[in-house]
Write an enzyme that holds these catalytic residues in place. Sequence first.
Site, PDB file in Angstrom:
ATOM      1  N   CYS A 186     -20.210  39.950  32.629  1.00 53.93           N
ATOM      2  CA  CYS A 186     -20.234  39.081  33.817  1.00 53.93           C
ATOM      3  C   CYS A 186     -21.287  39.547  34.829  1.00 53.93           C
ATOM      4  CB  CYS A 186     -18.836  39.086  34.450  1.00 53.93           C
ATOM      5  SG  CYS A 186     -18.729  38.249  36.039  1.00 53.93           S
TER       6      CYS A 186
ATOM      7  N   CYS B 133     -20.097  39.786  38.420  1.00 51.53           N
ATOM      8  CA  CYS B 133     -19.256  40.972  38.597  1.00 51.53           C
ATOM      9  C   CYS B 133     -20.117  42.204  38.865  1.00 51.53           C
ATOM     10  CB  CYS B 133     -18.400  41.220  37.357  1.00 51.53           C
ATOM     11  SG  CYS B 133     -17.296  39.868  36.924  1.00 51.53           S
TER      12      CYS B 133
END
Length: 106
Positions: free
Chosen positions: A30, A33
Amino acid sequence: MAVIVATDNDFNNVLNSNQNVVVKYYADWCGSCRLFAPKFKRMSDEEGFANVAFVDVNAETSPEARKLASVTNLPFFAVFKNGQLVDTVAASKEEAVRDLINKLTV
């Protein structure tokens, strides 16, 4: 304060050992993230959040911890008070996460 890395094995222990907890659920793949990680670390060092434990949980490798917060998207943030889920937000904006953490101080 350092960001605590938790897994399914120790997640409940972390929740029960800290009155106020904010959890960042992430995955290695991600991008958002990864971009949020330095902001999360910086917030964990702020004096105003000294009574809040900041926790990182890999959502892919910790399915039980993920279920406790009903994670729908990544990055996903959840706040717990005395081991109980208070609120969640799926966001990559620092302001949204700060608003979430502030719910612990009410």
